[in-house]
Design an enzyme around this catalytic site. Sequence first.
Site, short mmCIF file in Angstrom:
data_model
loop_
_atom_site.label_atom_id
_atom_site.label_comp_id
_atom_site.label_asym_id
_atom_site.label_seq_id
_atom_site.Cartn_x
_atom_site.Cartn_y
_atom_site.Cartn_z
N CYS A 2 171.51 17.83 53.04
CA CYS A 2 172.64 18.36 53.80
C CYS A 2 173.78 18.61 52.83
O CYS A 2 173.74 18.19 51.69
CB CYS A 2 173.07 17.37 54.89
SG CYS A 2 171.82 17.02 56.13
N GLY A 28 172.04 23.60 54.12
CA GLY A 28 171.65 23.36 55.51
C GLY A 28 172.09 24.49 56.40
O GLY A 28 173.24 24.93 56.34
N ASN A 102 174.62 12.64 53.79
CA ASN A 102 173.55 13.41 53.16
C ASN A 102 172.56 12.43 52.57
O ASN A 102 172.92 11.61 51.73
CB ASN A 102 174.12 14.32 52.06
CG ASN A 102 173.03 15.03 51.27
OD1 ASN A 102 171.97 15.33 51.81
ND2 ASN A 102 173.30 15.30 50.01
N GLY A 103 171.31 12.49 53.01
CA GLY A 103 170.29 11.59 52.50
C GLY A 103 169.35 11.17 53.61
O GLY A 103 169.23 11.83 54.65
N TYR A 256 165.64 22.94 42.39
CA TYR A 256 165.69 23.89 43.50
C TYR A 256 166.91 23.79 44.41
O TYR A 256 167.50 24.80 44.79
CB TYR A 256 164.44 23.72 44.37
CG TYR A 256 164.51 24.43 45.69
CD1 TYR A 256 164.30 25.80 45.79
CD2 TYR A 256 164.82 23.74 46.86
CE1 TYR A 256 164.40 26.46 47.00
CE2 TYR A 256 164.93 24.39 48.07
CZ TYR A 256 164.71 25.76 48.14
OH TYR A 256 164.81 26.40 49.34
N ASP A 364 157.73 30.66 39.40
CA ASP A 364 158.37 30.09 40.59
C ASP A 364 159.01 28.77 40.21
O ASP A 364 158.67 28.17 39.18
CB ASP A 364 157.33 29.87 41.69
CG ASP A 364 157.94 29.95 43.09
OD1 ASP A 364 159.19 29.90 43.18
OD2 ASP A 364 157.20 30.05 44.07
N ASP A 365 159.96 28.30 41.04
CA ASP A 365 160.61 27.03 40.74
C ASP A 365 159.69 25.85 41.04
O ASP A 365 159.73 24.83 40.37
CB ASP A 365 161.92 26.88 41.52
CG ASP A 365 161.75 27.11 43.01
OD1 ASP A 365 161.11 26.28 43.67
OD2 ASP A 365 162.26 28.13 43.52
#
Length: 497
Positions: A2, A28, A102-103, A256, A364-365
Amino acid sequence: MCGIVGVASQSPVNQLIYDALLLLQHRGQDAAGIVTQQGTKFYMHKAKGMVRDVFRTRNMRALPGSIGLGQVRYPTAGNADSEEEAQPFYVNAPFGLVLVHNGNLTNVDALKEQLFNHDHRHINTTSDTEVLINVLAHELEQTTRGLPLAPKDVFAAVRGVHSRIKGSYAVVSVIAGHGLLAFRDPFGIRPLCLGKSADGTYMVASESVTLEGTGHDFVRNIAPGEAVFIDTQGQIHNATCAEKAQLSPCIFEYVYLARPDSEMDGISVYQARLNMGETLAKRVISTVPPDEIDVVIPIPESSRPSAMQLAQLLGLPYREGFVKNRYVGRTFIMPGQGARKKSVRQKLNAIRSEFKGRRVLLVDDSIVRGTTSKEIVQMARDAGAAKVYLASAAPPVRYPNVYGIDMPTQTELIAHGRSMDEIRDYIGCDALIYQDVSGMKDAIRKLNPAIANFEASCFDGVYITGDIAATDAQRINANRSGEENAEDASRLALHNA
């Protein structure tokens, strides 16, 4: 994952928080919320949707006050469809608290039992954020016992929180009439930084780009286990509240999750991705000789720095072979695997001239399920590529994440229980090259040698909080927010940041 922000100022903060949330929108898109405080009264608005859709002029006018916080939600626990579980959360005692988080907490079940049986607090949703705010409220109540609230009492309460909860958490809270509190888990898994503007406004946010984009100077990262309290007079107080704090940030932020123009824990996200491209180049050489590659093409967008660096080191042309349609919703919003595949085709279109007759190395990542990679490889073939090689700037994702990234269950991960040849055959590429775990860690650690370790459990299976076994990870992921979509329970579209 988030995005959270908190602001303490002497001026109205509603527009400032809104602007900050726009800069965190990549973290988010499911819901957004803002709460402000004027006097000792809270004003809140939250709803499902993007920031620009959730907040209208009438909503912003109803958010007065010079202190507040906000969040953009990407659900990893709880009910993704419930607006009640959008943040911020509020409890009325002690003092009145609002909180964003966030978490992901890993001992939620035990905490709910403690809250009900011992703390006599009721949890009315399945959100771990509601659990967290009630634990903080109880600890504040225990430290104050009706006395005026001092910074030392706030820090004592945070110590109590650290002693009870496990997992990852970056938190911003407002205590009615007293000030803004921000703290980070003892490992610093999820990011949080502090900034200040010329007029004395303080801002805490998930990423440094939020500070820069709103006119705040970056002051520092909030340390693992640290709490920062900004009182109503604008005075800042801080203390280390965890006994054994050790910085071990989530490595997937650099791979990412974060914006490339952010700096986290002393590491430029952009430079980290360049470094991963360097180490990936060495892996490519050992698998496919450079003279058998005609062109390097990134899969937009977070793989671009790695792809550019790799191409430069190998002496190969770098080309943009895919065009992204920015007006199609992110693929993780689409329900079901069929819709996901359709969305990839709608969202990315191949430039045929860059593929026709060429031996192409796609970068790609990361590769998680493999379904998106399979579709993109087929797009390259349909555009006329003679050979299609695929390189991942991240190692194979073999284990579930329990610290706030809503990944599929272990059996849904393409790298789980499969050999490299089996993965390559499923994706349909002519060669498959992965970054190795140690190479990835070393590439990023060299940018800040003070970081002894990274949280890299989805790659190496090591859960740094020490309370997670394989069965625990399976249990936690079985209850993740995306479970309602049986075919495609992951809400994370890792191919596109």
